[in-house]
Scaffold this motif. Structure first.
Motif, PDB file in Angstrom:
ATOM      1  N   GLU A   2       0.819  -1.196   0.000  1.00 13.39           N
ATOM      2  CA  GLU A   2       0.000   0.000   0.000  1.00 13.39           C
ATOM      3  C   GLU A   2       0.860   1.255   0.000  1.00 13.39           C
ATOM      4  OE1 GLU A   2      -4.001  -1.700   2.155  1.00 13.39           O
ATOM      5  OE2 GLU A   2      -2.854  -0.114   3.095  1.00 13.39           O
ATOM      6  N   LEU A   3       0.196   2.370  -0.276  1.00 12.36           N
ATOM      7  CA  LEU A   3       0.871   3.661  -0.241  1.00 12.36           C
ATOM      8  C   LEU A   3       1.335   3.968   1.165  1.00 12.36           C
ATOM      9  CD1 LEU A   3      -1.716   5.663  -2.318  1.00 12.36           C
ATOM     10  CD2 LEU A   3       0.523   4.982  -3.098  1.00 12.36           C
ATOM     11  N   SER A   4       2.468   4.637   1.259  1.00 10.35           N
ATOM     12  CA  SER A   4       2.898   5.102   2.562  1.00 10.35           C
ATOM     13  C   SER A   4       1.930   6.163   3.059  1.00 10.35           C
ATOM     14  CB  SER A   4       4.305   5.701   2.481  1.00 10.35           C
ATOM     15  OG  SER A   4       4.275   6.922   1.779  1.00 10.35           O
ATOM     16  N   ARG A   5       1.888   6.390   4.356  1.00  9.42           N
ATOM     17  CA  ARG A   5       0.959   7.371   4.912  1.00  9.42           C
ATOM     18  C   ARG A   5       1.199   8.753   4.325  1.00  9.42           C
ATOM     19  NH1 ARG A   5      -0.039   8.547  11.366  1.00  9.42           N
ATOM     20  NH2 ARG A   5      -1.621  10.149  11.103  1.00  9.42           N
ATOM     21  N   ARG A   6       2.468   9.114   4.138  1.00  9.00           N
ATOM     22  CA  ARG A   6       2.774  10.430   3.595  1.00  9.00           C
ATOM     23  C   ARG A   6       2.249  10.557   2.160  1.00  9.00           C
ATOM     24  NH1 ARG A   6       8.807  13.077   2.879  1.00  9.00           N
ATOM     25  NH2 ARG A   6       8.196  14.726   1.421  1.00  9.00           N
ATOM     26  N   ASN A   7       2.483   9.511   1.354  1.00  3.73           N
ATOM     27  CA  ASN A   7       2.043   9.574  -0.027  1.00  3.73           C
ATOM     28  C   ASN A   7       0.536   9.500  -0.145  1.00  3.73           C
ATOM     29  OD1 ASN A   7       4.451   9.833  -1.644  1.00  3.73           O
ATOM     30  ND2 ASN A   7       5.035   7.848  -0.821  1.00  3.73           N
ATOM     31  N   LYS A 207       5.724  -1.361  -4.630  1.00  4.38           N
ATOM     32  CA  LYS A 207       5.193  -0.327  -3.745  1.00  4.38           C
ATOM     33  C   LYS A 207       5.044   0.981  -4.501  1.00  4.38           C
ATOM     34  CE  LYS A 207       5.868   1.818   0.798  1.00  4.38           C
ATOM     35  NZ  LYS A 207       6.707   1.881   2.008  1.00  4.38           N
ATOM     36  N   VAL A 208       3.863   1.591  -4.380  1.00  8.05           N
ATOM     37  CA  VAL A 208       3.626   2.888  -4.998  1.00  8.05           C
ATOM     38  C   VAL A 208       4.218   3.974  -4.115  1.00  8.05           C
ATOM     39  CG1 VAL A 208       1.909   4.549  -5.771  1.00  8.05           C
ATOM     40  CG2 VAL A 208       1.502   2.122  -6.107  1.00  8.05           C
ATOM     41  N   VAL A 209       5.195   4.704  -4.654  1.00  3.47           N
ATOM     42  CA  VAL A 209       5.765   5.857  -3.964  1.00  3.47           C
ATOM     43  C   VAL A 209       5.913   6.963  -5.005  1.00  3.47           C
ATOM     44  CG1 VAL A 209       7.609   6.771  -2.548  1.00  3.47           C
ATOM     45  CG2 VAL A 209       7.062   4.336  -2.421  1.00  3.47           C
ATOM     46  N   TYR A 210       5.296   8.094  -4.746  1.00  2.00           N
ATOM     47  CA  TYR A 210       5.276   9.200  -5.702  1.00  2.00           C
ATOM     48  C   TYR A 210       6.692   9.571  -6.110  1.00  2.00           C
ATOM     49  CZ  TYR A 210       3.311  13.446  -7.814  1.00  2.00           C
ATOM     50  OH  TYR A 210       2.908  14.417  -8.693  1.00  2.00           O
ATOM     51  N   SER A 211       6.943   9.569  -7.410  1.00  2.00           N
ATOM     52  CA  SER A 211       8.314   9.754  -7.890  1.00  2.00           C
ATOM     53  C   SER A 211       8.371  10.753  -9.032  1.00  2.00           C
ATOM     54  CB  SER A 211       8.902   8.413  -8.351  1.00  2.00           C
ATOM     55  OG  SER A 211      10.188   8.587  -8.916  1.00  2.00           O
ATOM     56  N   ASN A 212       8.844  11.951  -8.749  1.00  2.00           N
ATOM     57  CA  ASN A 212       9.108  12.917  -9.807  1.00  2.00           C
ATOM     58  C   ASN A 212      10.199  12.409 -10.744  1.00  2.00           C
ATOM     59  OD1 ASN A 212       7.289  15.102  -9.081  1.00  2.00           O
ATOM     60  ND2 ASN A 212       8.611  15.451  -7.302  1.00  2.00           N
ATOM     61  N   GLU A 331      -0.491  -2.863 -10.899  1.00  2.00           N
ATOM     62  CA  GLU A 331      -0.273  -4.200 -10.343  1.00  2.00           C
ATOM     63  C   GLU A 331      -0.371  -4.223  -8.821  1.00  2.00           C
ATOM     64  OE1 GLU A 331       4.133  -5.235 -10.968  1.00  2.00           O
ATOM     65  OE2 GLU A 331       3.890  -3.349 -12.079  1.00  2.00           O
ATOM     66  N   THR A 332      -0.197  -3.085  -8.205  1.00  2.00           N
ATOM     67  CA  THR A 332      -0.370  -2.961  -6.759  1.00  2.00           C
ATOM     68  C   THR A 332      -0.607  -1.488  -6.432  1.00  2.00           C
ATOM     69  OG1 THR A 332       0.586  -3.534  -4.596  1.00  2.00           O
ATOM     70  CG2 THR A 332       2.072  -2.546  -6.206  1.00  2.00           C
ATOM     71  N   GLY A 333      -1.078  -1.197  -5.213  1.00  2.00           N
ATOM     72  CA  GLY A 333      -1.218   0.190  -4.792  1.00  2.00           C
ATOM     73  C   GLY A 333      -2.624   0.725  -4.792  1.00  2.00           C
ATOM     74  N   ILE A 334      -3.645  -0.148  -4.863  1.00  2.00           N
ATOM     75  CA  ILE A 334      -5.029   0.321  -4.763  1.00  2.00           C
ATOM     76  C   ILE A 334      -5.325   0.575  -3.287  1.00  2.00           C
ATOM     77  CG2 ILE A 334      -7.439  -0.257  -5.170  1.00  2.00           C
ATOM     78  CD1 ILE A 334      -6.478  -2.063  -7.460  1.00  2.00           C
ATOM     79  N   SER A 335      -5.790   1.772  -2.979  1.00  2.00           N
ATOM     80  CA  SER A 335      -5.967   2.165  -1.580  1.00  2.00           C
ATOM     81  C   SER A 335      -7.252   2.968  -1.404  1.00  2.00           C
ATOM     82  CB  SER A 335      -4.761   2.997  -1.106  1.00  2.00           C
ATOM     83  OG  SER A 335      -4.921   3.417   0.226  1.00  2.00           O
ATOM     84  N   ASN A 336      -8.118   2.507  -0.529  1.00  4.52           N
ATOM     85  CA  ASN A 336      -9.370   3.213  -0.221  1.00  4.52           C
ATOM     86  C   ASN A 336     -10.193   3.515  -1.471  1.00  4.52           C
ATOM     87  OD1 ASN A 336      -8.799   3.288   2.571  1.00  4.52           O
ATOM     88  ND2 ASN A 336      -7.545   5.121   2.314  1.00  4.52           N
ATOM     89  N   VAL A 346      -7.215   7.917 -10.044  1.00  7.29           N
ATOM     90  CA  VAL A 346      -8.457   7.342 -10.562  1.00  7.29           C
ATOM     91  C   VAL A 346      -9.280   6.758  -9.410  1.00  7.29           C
ATOM     92  CG1 VAL A 346      -9.464   5.651 -12.156  1.00  7.29           C
ATOM     93  CG2 VAL A 346      -7.249   6.730 -12.707  1.00  7.29           C
ATOM     94  N   ARG A 347     -10.563   7.116  -9.375  1.00  6.96           N
ATOM     95  CA  ARG A 347     -11.495   6.493  -8.430  1.00  6.96           C
ATOM     96  C   ARG A 347     -12.717   6.006  -9.208  1.00  6.96           C
ATOM     97  NH1 ARG A 347     -12.198   6.816  -3.030  1.00  6.96           N
ATOM     98  NH2 ARG A 347     -10.921   8.705  -2.812  1.00  6.96           N
ATOM     99  N   PRO A 348     -12.856   4.684  -9.390  1.00  5.31           N
ATOM    100  CA  PRO A 348     -14.066   4.171 -10.032  1.00  5.31           C
ATOM    101  C   PRO A 348     -15.295   4.532  -9.191  1.00  5.31           C
ATOM    102  CG  PRO A 348     -12.348   2.500  -9.971  1.00  5.31           C
ATOM    103  CD  PRO A 348     -11.895   3.621  -9.082  1.00  5.31           C
ATOM    104  N   THR A 349     -16.377   4.906  -9.861  1.00  2.50           N
ATOM    105  CA  THR A 349     -17.599   5.244  -9.141  1.00  2.50           C
ATOM    106  C   THR A 349     -18.355   3.976  -8.784  1.00  2.50           C
ATOM    107  OG1 THR A 349     -18.723   5.550 -11.256  1.00  2.50           O
ATOM    108  CG2 THR A 349     -17.807   7.503 -10.203  1.00  2.50           C
TER     109      THR A 349
END
Length: 422
Positions: A2-7, A207-212, A331-336, A346-349
């Motif tokens: 999952e995403l880190s709390r900060r991300n 792991k999804v981590v925001y990367s510029n 492939e991973t990183g779907i959160s809430n 993206v948030r599917p309705t």
């Protein structure tokens, strides 16, 4: 993974969740001095049915002392509102004024990659090392896991670099300059060479981590595969077909014609040379040249909603296969209930029949938000600062815009696109 709390905090504006039913942001008029109230100015055509958007922008900007803001709103593909706002007598913000849009630029870079894929010149599954020469500094060894960093993983923030652990290389100019013994202002090649000698923090794809930095690489892939500069490719293949002529890559200090000044309460050391001089935070504490593919574009709000329309099913630039790839789950990183696609959140309705998509942008002197909704609305809000003494969150603009949208009784039938694009 999952995403880190900060991300998670960085990514997850309320779009499509609580904001979809309104949060009440802006329902209470915030107080300000009579002098400040007297300086409120608007440009563009006022639309009575959409007055709630003007009200929310006024409340938001006055509460934070923001001198320049801009908003564009579309409904069912029509530009129904385009406005400039100011709380300064010296600032004239028009609907076509230009602002840095920061990380909203990522949707542009991802679309450029998809255009190359669509044209058969690139595959999302190709490792970046098959396209770019990734050579570490003398005496250092490249992490073997670079071979698992695919183009798709770059765009979905799955490359494995973690700025929470080792810092964001896009903002480590002095460190890189010293390590490579090269002068500032850095070039993309300097950042890439430095990172080629660093250990990748997580196995790519885990792991999804925001990367510029991932988007810096994507920009160089576009140049290598197309044989054109990053900006030229975007303008020729994406913007020109949409009749978008104002957008451009921004500069660190100089302004384009019609570009707004940027404000911040902070100062810092310049990264444009090695003098160490103290400068205003928006003008030299980071390099716009380095940011190009991850956060370097300037645009007006009407430009951004015009850009957002390209991602509709009727797009004349990207076909349905390309659009489906952009919205596909990683492939991973779907959160809430939401995830990062290719350059968009993206948030599917509910029911899976549609999706809300969005991106925010933030740099010293800039805050931006671009939203596309499953119900046919979109909006872009841009401001010439991201921090102030009030301490109020700038992310609140998301809920404020949803509140305004949910308050519209009847949407106008006019279309202002022809007024701003020809």
């Amino acid at each position: 993974m999952e995403l880190s709390r900060r991300n998670l905090g960085k990514f997850a504006v309320a779009t499509g969740a609580a904001a979809a039913v309104g949060t009440g942001v802006g329902t209470t008029v915030l107080s300000r001095s009579a002098d400040a109230a007297a300086t409120w100015k608007t440009t563009g055509t006022a639309v009575t049915a959409l007055a709630g958007f003007d009200s929310q922008m006024k409340t938001f900007m006055q509460a934070r002392g923001i001198t320049g803001g801009q908003l564009a709103v579309t409904y069912k593909g029509r530009l129904v509102l385009a406005r400039g706002y100011s709380t300064s007598t010296s600032l004239d913000v028009q609907p076509t004024s230009l602002f840095r849009i920061a990380s909203v630029s990522k949707s542009i870079t991802a679309a450029a990659i998809m255009k190359l894929v669509q044209d058969g010149k690139l595959s999302l599954s190709t490792p970046v090392t098959k396209i770019l020469t990734i050579t570490p500094p003398t005496g250092q060894t490249r992490d073997a896991r670079w071979s698992s960093v695919t183009i798709k993983r770059l765009l979905q923030h799955l490359g494995g670099w973690d700025r929470d652990l080792t810092g964001d290389p896009n903002f480590k100019d002095a460190t890189i300059s010293k390590a490579l013994n090269v002068p500032m202002e850095l070039k993309h090649a300097d950042v890439i060479k430095y990172m080629a000698g660093q250990t990748i923090n997580h196995a790519p794809g885990t792991k999804v981590v925001y990367s510029n930095f991932g988007y810096v690489l994507a920009g160089r892939v576009i140049e290598k595969v197309s044989g054109m500069s990053y900006a030229a490719y975007v303008q020729q293949k994406l913007l020109t077909p949409l009749k978008i002529k104002r957008m451009a890559l921004g500069w660190s200090i100089a302004k384009h014609t019609g570009e707004m000044p940027y404000e911040s309460q902070y100062t810092g050391r310049t990264v444009l040379d090695n003098t160490g001089a103290t400068v205003a935070s928006p003008y030299g504490t980071f390099s716009m040249r380095i940011q190009d593919a991850n956060g370097g574009w300037i645009a007006s709000a009407p430009d951004l909603v015009r850009w957002a329309r390209m991602f509709d099913a009727s797009s004349s630039v990207l076909n349905s296969t390309s659009l489906n790839a952009i919205w596909a789950k990683p492939e991973t990183g779907i959160s809430n209930g939401w995830y990062y696609g290719l350059g968009w959140q993206v948030r599917p309705t509910s029911g899976g029949t549609g999706r809300n998509t969005w991106h925010t942008g933030s740099l010293p002197g800039t805050y931006s938000l671009l939203v596309r909704t499953s119900s046919g609305m979109s909006w872009a809000a841009i401001f010439n600062r991201r921090d102030d003494a009030s301490g109020k969150s700038y992310a609140d603009i998301d809920a404020a815009m949803w509140t305004a949208a949910n308050g519209v009784q009847t949407w106008p039938t006019h279309d202002y696109f022809s007024k701003y694009f020809s």
